[in-house]
Enzyme design. Structure first.
Site, short mmCIF file in Angstrom:
data_model
loop_
_atom_site.label_atom_id
_atom_site.label_comp_id
_atom_site.label_asym_id
_atom_site.label_seq_id
_atom_site.Cartn_x
_atom_site.Cartn_y
_atom_site.Cartn_z
N SER A 21 -8.28 -14.89 -1.41
CA SER A 21 -8.80 -13.44 -1.72
C SER A 21 -10.07 -13.36 -2.21
O SER A 21 -10.73 -14.49 -2.78
CB SER A 21 -7.90 -12.75 -2.71
OG SER A 21 -8.30 -11.61 -3.18
N HIS A 53 0.63 -1.21 0.09
CA HIS A 53 -0.06 0.00 0.05
C HIS A 53 0.86 1.43 0.11
O HIS A 53 2.13 1.20 0.74
CB HIS A 53 -0.98 -0.16 1.23
CG HIS A 53 -2.00 0.97 1.22
ND1 HIS A 53 -1.78 2.24 1.88
CD2 HIS A 53 -3.13 1.06 0.51
CE1 HIS A 53 -2.96 2.86 1.70
NE2 HIS A 53 -3.66 2.13 0.82
#
Length: 469
Positions: free
Chosen positions: A390, A187
């Protein structure tokens, strides 16, 4: 290579042209299509000038209290805004927010200024707080990540970014001359932390899945064996939802000669940090392993009307960061001073309502729907990828930015993604896919556009372009 990043492509900030008119109205609300932008580097596409759309704040007239016109105007604006929010929420697929929540029972608290300033475990002189709720939430997460109540310290943050800033700051304070290692798909807040703290930062290559490449990690560790390592481990990357192999990261550190007093691991679990404990056979994020901190967002999988998060670290580490503040009658160990005292109550309320079993059901639903969506995309001829742990489905970027904006998709290069959250039903996914298939028929008609090749981003087996079908 060691470095802390750049502000721009050439390391400088270019001034605006002298004739740039900040009051000018941009009449076209939709940015150029992707195809029109392909000749230039596709970074940020200029959309609307928000100043042309803002709601002006004006002084009330002298007789407004009598006429009530100001209150009527504001009520009308808020009514239209609510209608807009309802519409935009219907078409929300690209960002990892659970919009399926109801906190009507907590509306009775909106009249109070609840502030959890300072250390959540030390009561300040300010009495309008929710520390009892905050510590209850922290204890719940401490149990989830397997650390005893008398061995951890934590607090509720304003967002996942603050959790990363705090976790990396602790690592820097524990190991002042340490180098920050993070995969290139981490991120952006991780690299922001490196810039803010003036830390040397090494970017690690990733696999097609988005997971950290531990071979590259090992090679770069060996180049800097003289300095401690501070590692960001992703429990779900931003774009591909990839989960770094925590056990392999630890083994790599040990194999390269880094003893446990020479490394600090922060786990960025913004979204999947709460989902993974409920996925069968998923690797554990646990303080029984040599990790230093874990952060998770509260407004993502849990669902909350305001951004918030949870940060947990080892109690032994926090003394390196904290300072007593007489004004607060407390200890300063957080990034922010004043902290939202409503957020802990929202999370406490949801955790009590759902519990472990409730979250497990929601995780299983999200994973099933994500696999369903990935399979339907591929059946429709759309290249797509889904990591095993995921609910983030990656696929070819749509060719129409208006379509991207309508469905609020997150895009990077030639790929986009849909994050399947508890509020994303099969019906909504079907609606999106039907519209995407219809649009693709228009985009590819008469060879106007070509299907993107996404092999370099997700691997050849997931690409369905003309070269890789």
């Amino acid at each position: 290579m060691v470095g802390s990043g750049h502000l721009g492509a050439n390391g400088t900030v270019e001034p605006l042209p002298e004739d740039f008119d900040v009051t000018a109205v941009i009449k076209e609300p939709v940015p150029p299509t992707v195809a029109e932008c392909e000749k230039v580097k596709r970074d940020i596409v200029l959309g609307r000038n928000v100043h042309t759309l803002c709601l002006e704040v004006t002084e009330p007239d002298a007789d407004d209290e009598i006429t009530g016109e100001r209150d009527a105007y504001m009520a009308s604006v808020l009514s239209k805004y609510k209608k807009s929010l309802t519409e935009r929420t219907k078409h929300h697929l690209g960002y990892p927010y659970n919009l399926d929540f109801d906190y009507g029972a907590l509306s009775q608290l909106q009249h109070f200024s609840i502030n959890n300033l300072g250390d959540p475990f030390i009561e300040s002189n300010y009495g309008v707080h929710s520390r009892q709720f905050e510590v209850g939430v922290l204890d719940w997460f401490a149990q989830l990540w397997e650390i005893e109540k008398d061995e951890y310290w934590g607090y509720m943050t304003n967002c996942g970014t603050e959790g990363n800033l705090h976790g990396i700051l602790i690592g820097r304070e524990v190991l002042p001359d340490g180098i920050l290692y993070a995969s290139q798909e981490s991120h952006y807040s991780v690299f922001k932390a490196a810039r803010m703290y003036r830390m040397d930062c090494v970017k690690i290559a990733t696999l097609y899945t988005g997971e950290i490449d531990c071979n590259d990690f090992k090679a770069k560790l060996l180049l800097h064996k003289d300095k401690p390592a501070i590692i960001n481990v992703n429990i779900g990357t931003t774009v591909k939802g990839a989960v770094d192999d925590l056990d392999l990261v630890i083994k790599t550190l040990e194999d390269t000669g880094f003893s446990r007093d020479k490394f600090y691991i922060h786990c960025d679990g913004a979204l999947f940090g709460l989902m993974m404990p409920f996925v069968k056979l998923a690797p554990k994020v646990s303080f029984k392993k040599p990790i230093g901190s874990v952060s998770v967002s509260g407004h993502k999988f849990v669902g909350c009307p305001m951004p918030c998060g949870v940060q947990i670290t080892r109690l032994e580490h926090i003394n390196a960061l904290s300072r007593n503040v007489e004004y607060l009658a407390s200890r300063d160990a957080t990034i922010m001073g004043s902290r939202n005292g409503h957020a802990p109550i929202f999370l406490w309320y949801t955790l009590n309502r759902k519990g472990y079993r409730g979250f497990q059901k929601e995780v299983q639903k999200c994973l099933r729907n994500a696999h369903y969506f990935k399979d339907r995309l591929r059946e429709a001829g759309v290249g797509a990828m889904l990591n095993e742990l995921s609910s983030t489905v990656v696929f070819e970027r749509p060719h129409d930015e208006e379509f991207v904006r309508k469905w609020q998709l997150a895009c990077q290069g030639n790929i986009a993604h849909v994050v399947v959250m508890p509020n994303v039903t099969k019906d909504k996914l079907d609606e999106f896919l039907d519209e995407l298939v219809e649009k693709r028929g228009q985009w590819f008609k008469d060879g106007q556009f070509q299907q993107y090749c996404i092999a370099s981003e997700v691997g050849e087996t997931c690409c369905l372009c003309s070269l890789h079908k």
